[in-house]
Design a protein around this motif. Structure first.
Motif: not given
Length: 164
Positions: A63-77, A124-133
């Protein structure tokens, strides 16, 4: 989850895609998996699937990973789009139909490199966010690191085989 692990090798896949345009006209695509590049790509997919299984993520981590990816989806794209566009421009400049313009190819390749670097920073920022959340354990982080080492080894093996 899948998007996070796809972002990491995205730049490598883009660079291999450029080389894929140089396949001979008599290329037998039905045997692609038996060729070095096919083994490299299918092996990477297999390792990714194995990693997903071996991580044993809890429901909370998923759930935390899914939320992080959802939050960062526009930045990733936003980070991936220039990589794709610049790879296409470089592929067009190096196609058999295009006149060979060394300077243009170097500029386009440098632009692609910059876009890959920008995407790597976002990754790198997304991976850091995923690791911490998601609070990934040391064992889970080791499995991710081992996954990357196995991919690096596969690329090294591909390059050694290609050099023969």
């Amino acid at each position: 989850m899948k998007k996070a692990w796809i972002l990491i090798p995205m730049a490598a896949i883009a660079s291999f895609a450029i080389g894929a345009t140089a396949l001979p006209h008599n290329f037998d695509s039905s045997r692609f998996a038996d060729r070095p590049l096919g083994r490299l790509l299918t092996g990477r997919i297999g390792r990714l699937m194995a990693l997903k299984s071996e991580l044993n993520l809890s429901d909370e981590q998923k759930a935390a990973i899914a939320q992080t990816l959802a939050d960062d989806k526009q930045e990733i794209a936003k980070a991936i789009r220039p990589v794709v566009e610049k790879a296409r421009a470089l592929r067009a400049a190096t196609s058999p139909d295009a006149a060979v313009d060394d300077a243009k190819i170097h500029v386009l390749a440098a632009d692609l490199g910059q876009a890959i670097g920008d995407a790597a920073v976002v990754g790198a920022h997304v991976r850091h966010d995923i690791q911490s959340t998601a609070h990934l354990s040391e064992e889970q982080m080791k499995k991710v690191a081992d996954f990357h080492l196995a991919n690096q080894s596969a690329v090294d093996q591909f390059l050694a085989e290609a050099a023969k």
